[in-house]
Design an enzyme around this catalytic site. Structure first.
Site, PDB file in Angstrom:
ATOM      1  N   SER A 233      12.830   6.462  14.319  1.00 30.05           N
ATOM      2  CA  SER A 233      14.157   6.260  14.920  1.00 30.05           C
ATOM      3  C   SER A 233      15.045   7.484  14.723  1.00 30.05           C
ATOM      4  O   SER A 233      15.705   7.939  15.667  1.00 30.05           O
ATOM      5  CB  SER A 233      14.823   5.003  14.369  1.00 30.05           C
ATOM      6  OG  SER A 233      14.744   4.947  12.970  1.00 30.05           O
ATOM      7  N   HIS A 263       7.484   0.143  12.550  1.00 32.77           N
ATOM      8  CA  HIS A 263       8.742   0.680  11.999  1.00 32.77           C
ATOM      9  C   HIS A 263       9.651  -0.528  11.705  1.00 32.77           C
ATOM     10  O   HIS A 263       9.267  -1.417  10.952  1.00 32.77           O
ATOM     11  CB  HIS A 263       9.308   1.668  13.023  1.00 32.77           C
ATOM     12  CG  HIS A 263      10.405   2.563  12.532  1.00 32.77           C
ATOM     13  ND1 HIS A 263      10.722   2.729  11.208  1.00 32.77           N
ATOM     14  CD2 HIS A 263      11.281   3.367  13.211  1.00 32.77           C
ATOM     15  CE1 HIS A 263      11.734   3.582  11.097  1.00 32.77           C
ATOM     16  NE2 HIS A 263      12.101   3.982  12.308  1.00 32.77           N
ATOM     17  N   HIS A 309       3.523   2.724   3.386  1.00 29.19           N
ATOM     18  CA  HIS A 309       4.606   3.564   3.908  1.00 29.19           C
ATOM     19  C   HIS A 309       4.068   4.947   4.248  1.00 29.19           C
ATOM     20  O   HIS A 309       3.129   5.421   3.598  1.00 29.19           O
ATOM     21  CB  HIS A 309       5.755   3.702   2.894  1.00 29.19           C
ATOM     22  CG  HIS A 309       7.038   4.126   3.521  1.00 29.19           C
ATOM     23  ND1 HIS A 309       7.384   5.447   3.676  1.00 29.19           N
ATOM     24  CD2 HIS A 309       8.030   3.399   4.091  1.00 29.19           C
ATOM     25  CE1 HIS A 309       8.553   5.508   4.291  1.00 29.19           C
ATOM     26  NE2 HIS A 309       8.973   4.292   4.557  1.00 29.19           N
ATOM     27  N   ARG A 318      14.413   0.034  -2.407  1.00 31.27           N
ATOM     28  CA  ARG A 318      15.168  -0.945  -1.615  1.00 31.27           C
ATOM     29  C   ARG A 318      14.554  -2.334  -1.805  1.00 31.27           C
ATOM     30  O   ARG A 318      15.265  -3.337  -1.872  1.00 31.27           O
ATOM     31  CB  ARG A 318      15.164  -0.539  -0.129  1.00 31.27           C
ATOM     32  CG  ARG A 318      15.819   0.824   0.100  1.00 31.27           C
ATOM     33  CD  ARG A 318      15.624   1.331   1.513  1.00 31.27           C
ATOM     34  NE  ARG A 318      14.209   1.548   1.840  1.00 31.27           N
ATOM     35  CZ  ARG A 318      13.770   1.929   3.021  1.00 31.27           C
ATOM     36  NH1 ARG A 318      14.623   2.146   4.012  1.00 31.27           N
ATOM     37  NH2 ARG A 318      12.476   2.112   3.243  1.00 31.27           N
ATOM     38  N   ASP A 373      10.985  -3.747   4.040  1.00 25.48           N
ATOM     39  CA  ASP A 373      10.914  -4.956   4.861  1.00 25.48           C
ATOM     40  C   ASP A 373      10.296  -6.141   4.137  1.00 25.48           C
ATOM     41  O   ASP A 373      10.469  -7.285   4.558  1.00 25.48           O
ATOM     42  CB  ASP A 373      10.117  -4.667   6.138  1.00 25.48           C
ATOM     43  CG  ASP A 373      10.818  -3.628   6.993  1.00 25.48           C
ATOM     44  OD1 ASP A 373      12.063  -3.654   7.025  1.00 25.48           O
ATOM     45  OD2 ASP A 373      10.139  -2.801   7.607  1.00 25.48           O
TER      46      ASP A 373
HETATM   47  N1  CMX Z   1      -1.995  -3.278   5.830  1.00 24.03           N
HETATM   48  C1  CMX Z   1      -3.175  -2.916   6.361  1.00 24.03           C
HETATM   49  N2  CMX Z   1      -3.538  -1.651   6.624  1.00 24.03           N
HETATM   50  C2  CMX Z   1      -2.675  -0.696   6.287  1.00 24.03           C
HETATM   51  C3  CMX Z   1      -1.434  -0.966   5.686  1.00 24.03           C
HETATM   52  C4  CMX Z   1      -1.095  -2.327   5.484  1.00 24.03           C
HETATM   53  N3  CMX Z   1       0.079  -2.703   4.974  1.00 24.03           N
HETATM   54  N4  CMX Z   1      -0.781   0.185   5.464  1.00 24.03           N
HETATM   55  C5  CMX Z   1      -1.588   1.173   5.909  1.00 24.03           C
HETATM   56  N5  CMX Z   1      -2.728   0.630   6.414  1.00 24.03           N
HETATM   57  C6  CMX Z   1      -3.804   1.326   7.123  1.00 24.03           C
HETATM   58  C7  CMX Z   1      -3.229   1.995   8.371  1.00 24.03           C
HETATM   59  O1  CMX Z   1      -3.121   1.045   9.445  1.00 24.03           O
HETATM   60  C8  CMX Z   1      -4.196   3.096   8.632  1.00 24.03           C
HETATM   61  O2  CMX Z   1      -5.329   2.537   9.285  1.00 24.03           O
HETATM   62  P1  CMX Z   1      -6.050   3.297  10.516  1.00 24.03           P
HETATM   63  O3  CMX Z   1      -6.345   4.681   9.999  1.00 24.03           O
HETATM   64  O4  CMX Z   1      -7.247   2.455  10.760  1.00 24.03           O
HETATM   65  O5  CMX Z   1      -5.049   3.316  11.633  1.00 24.03           O
HETATM   66  C9  CMX Z   1      -4.645   3.505   7.225  1.00 24.03           C
HETATM   67  O6  CMX Z   1      -4.279   2.401   6.345  1.00 24.03           O
HETATM   68  C10 CMX Z   1      -3.956   4.743   6.711  1.00 24.03           C
HETATM   69  O7  CMX Z   1      -2.582   4.584   6.846  1.00 24.03           O
HETATM   70  P2  CMX Z   1      -1.576   5.266   5.820  1.00 24.03           P
HETATM   71  O8  CMX Z   1      -1.852   6.725   5.813  1.00 24.03           O
HETATM   72  O9  CMX Z   1      -1.608   4.534   4.539  1.00 24.03           O
HETATM   73  O10 CMX Z   1      -0.156   4.929   6.453  1.00 24.03           O
HETATM   74  P3  CMX Z   1       0.517   5.484   7.792  1.00 24.03           P
HETATM   75  O11 CMX Z   1       1.437   6.569   7.400  1.00 24.03           O
HETATM   76  O12 CMX Z   1      -0.464   5.746   8.876  1.00 24.03           O
HETATM   77  O13 CMX Z   1       1.331   4.181   8.236  1.00 24.03           O
HETATM   78  C11 CMX Z   1       2.774   2.318   7.969  1.00 24.03           C
HETATM   79  C12 CMX Z   1       2.457   3.736   7.513  1.00 24.03           C
HETATM   80  C13 CMX Z   1       4.116   1.888   7.398  1.00 24.03           C
HETATM   81  C14 CMX Z   1       2.876   2.286   9.498  1.00 24.03           C
HETATM   82  C15 CMX Z   1       1.649   1.384   7.490  1.00 24.03           C
HETATM   83  O14 CMX Z   1       1.617   1.356   6.085  1.00 24.03           O
HETATM   84  C16 CMX Z   1       1.793  -0.034   8.013  1.00 24.03           C
HETATM   85  O15 CMX Z   1       1.384  -0.311   9.149  1.00 24.03           O
HETATM   86  N6  CMX Z   1       2.398  -0.972   7.193  1.00 24.03           N
HETATM   87  C17 CMX Z   1       2.673  -2.305   7.647  1.00 24.03           C
HETATM   88  C18 CMX Z   1       3.849  -2.322   8.617  1.00 24.03           C
HETATM   89  C19 CMX Z   1       5.170  -2.041   7.892  1.00 24.03           C
HETATM   90  O16 CMX Z   1       5.455  -2.603   6.851  1.00 24.03           O
HETATM   91  N7  CMX Z   1       6.006  -1.171   8.493  1.00 24.03           N
HETATM   92  C20 CMX Z   1       7.356  -0.914   7.983  1.00 24.03           C
HETATM   93  C21 CMX Z   1       7.504   0.449   7.340  1.00 24.03           C
HETATM   94  C22 CMX Z   1       8.931   0.704   6.955  1.00 24.03           C
HETATM   95  C23 CMX Z   1       9.726   1.190   8.140  1.00 24.03           C
HETATM   96  O17 CMX Z   1       9.449   2.292   8.653  1.00 24.03           O
HETATM   97  O18 CMX Z   1      10.597   0.487   8.601  1.00 24.03           O
END
Ligand code: CMX
Length: 432
Positions: A233, A263, A309, A318, A373
């Site tokens: 964002s 996000h 994250h 937070r 979150d």
């Molecule tokens: N559950 C399952 N799998 C997860 C995970 C979770 N909570 N967090 C990371 N992973 C997976 C990713 O989907 C990714 O898989 P692929 O390579 O198959 O696509 C792998 O682990 C590596 O990811 P990463 O390097 O740990 O994390 P990223 O920087 O790619 O992604 C985030 C970060 C937040 C998108 C991811 O941790 C996620 O999807 N979390 C759940 C959704 C969430 O809580 N989002 C809110 C974040 C806060 C915000 O920005 O508002």
């Protein structure tokens, strides 16, 4: 006593002088190397933009203008906004002046209500919010000044005007979205004698006999305010703003990014996941049942919302702050208890699942810990805000402060048009 506008105006010459010196002395120094993996991997970790309002340290979390977030938790959101823009905490008088200024700008034009009323009844609350902000673009002082002709050094002045106008109307629009979308009755007017956060709580129209919901709203608006410059964002808002699009365009664009499930939308998904979990086991499940449910989610190819994250590698402060609030104000609430217990189970599950992923040749999960979150939804639910598709709107009202403060600072610094260089896969094959 200096108003926010006066204080920032006094800082701008020094800010520009410092930048001039930096550019002269360090302009050609290198701050980053980029790997092929990063270019394909969402530019993760590449240092290539400036954000002075806050930084996110992987092992510490959000730091606003040198202050770790949890040391600021008593500040009200409008004080946080003053801090984001100027780097200084306002005095009581300065806060009061800002509150009056926001109240004076809180009138929402009728056409905004007409637009919101005309939207399909199943519109997502984020779509309604962002549409309303965009609809008000015709009011932009920045666009009016630009069309008339202004110098580059003046850009930040109408940007500040637009920012204060957006912040003035935002709680009212956001609360109106809630009331219209969920059939709660007519929108409620802003009360000039109340602070910004308590106004938002009041305009939602939920009963708050103890005033604790208003306390939660102030904390919520404080905690979500900013998260440095590279998240979807902030980065989107920055890029749109760098084209000298005004704040209405830029913030609406940034919030469209916040509406994505990876996000800000995770905010709504988290509570959904918790309620499904409780539904399946008929109440607060045992840790063993939670573990089973978490693995089921992961094996179905889904993420566990609220965990992981892109930058953080520890429990999000937070989350910790919201958890403390829950223990203080609603320790026996079953949904809160469930969220609290999930924290003892999910990090271990993610760690094990990550090891399985690695054994299968996939990349590891970088962070097993809860993000912002994971903790907030249960608190909102407790106070009767049970429509979780609405939760990202609350996040947006807060995050607008970060996006707007970044826009103001960037216009004052004369930040350039964003235009990184992309390369093709063929170029990578031949040159990397
Ligand atoms: N559950 C399952 N799998 C997860 C995970 C979770 N909570 N967090 C990371 N992973 C997976 C990713 O989907 C990714 O898989 P692929 O390579 O198959 O696509 C792998 O682990 C590596 O990811 P990463 O390097 O740990 O994390 P990223 O920087 O790619 O992604 C985030 C970060 C937040 C998108 C991811 O941790 C996620 O999807 N979390 C759940 C959704 C969430 O809580 N989002 C809110 C974040 C806060 C915000 O920005 O508002």
């Amino acid at each position: 006593m200096a108003t926010l506008q006066e204080r920032f105006a006094a800082q701008v010459p020094e800010l520009r002088k410092e930048l001039g010196i930096l550019a002269k002395e360090k302009g050609n120094n290198k701050i980053a190397d980029v790997t092929v993996k990063q270019a394909y991997g969402g530019m993760r970790g590449i240092k290539g933009m400036i954000c002075d309002t806050s930084v996110v340290e992987p092992d510490k979390g959000l730091i606003i203008r040198e202050h770790p977030l949890l040391t600021l938790k008593e500040l009200w959101p409008e004080e946080i906004f003053y801090l984001l823009v100027t780097g200084e905490k306002p005095t009581k008088e300065e806060t009061a002046a800002l509150q009056l200024d926001l109240a004076a700008r809180s009138h929402i034009p009728d056409y905004v209500w007409d637009i919101l009323e005309a939207m399909p009844p199943d519109s997502h609350p984020m779509c309604m919010l962002n549409t309303a902000i965009l609809a008000m673009e015709k009011e932009s002082a920045f666009r009016a000044w630009y069309d008339k002709g202004m110098t580059k050094s003046e850009y930040w002045i109408p940007m500040m005007e637009d920012s204060l106008r957006i912040l003035g109307v935002l709680p009212g629009i956001a609360a109106g979205v809630y009331r219209i979308r969920y059939g709660k009755g007519e929108p409620i007017d802003y009360l000039p004698t109340l602070d910004w956060g308590a106004n938002y709580a009041r305009m939602l129209g939920l009963p708050d006999p103890t005033g604790d919901f208003a306390k939660l709203m102030r904390l919520y608006l404080n905690f979500h305010c900013d998260h440095e410059g590279g998240n979807v964002s902030a980065n989107t808002c920055h890029t749109v703003g760098s084209a000298l699009s005004d704040a209405f365009y830029a913030v609406s664009a940034g919030l469209n990014g916040l509406a994505g499930p990876l996000h800000g939308l995770a905010n709504q998904e988290c509570l959904d996941w918790i309620l499904e979990l409780m539904d399946k086991f008929g109440g607060v499940p045992t840790p063993e049942q939670m573990r089973e449910f978490a693995f089921e989610t992961l094996r179905a190819g889904k993420v566990i919302p609220g965990y992981g994250h892109a930058v953080l590698r520890v429990t999000d402060p937070r989350y910790t702050g919201f958890n403390e609030f829950g223990h203080k104000y609603l320790p026996n609430d079953p949904v809160f208890k469930c969220v609290d217990t999930v924290f003892t189970v999910v990090p271990k599950v993610l760690e094990e699942f990550s090891a399985e992923r690695v054994a299968a040749g996939k990349n590891p999960i970088a962070n097993f810990w809860p993000n912002v979150d994971a903790g907030s939804g249960a608190l909102l639910y407790h106070y009767g805000l049970t429509e979780f598709p609405y939760y990202t709107v609350l996040f947006s009202v807060s995050r607008a402060m970060g996006m707007l403060s970044q826009l103001i600072v960037n216009r004052a610094m004369g930040t350039a048009l964003t235009r990184p260089k992309s390369v093709s896969t063929k170029w990578i094959q031949a040159n990397a």
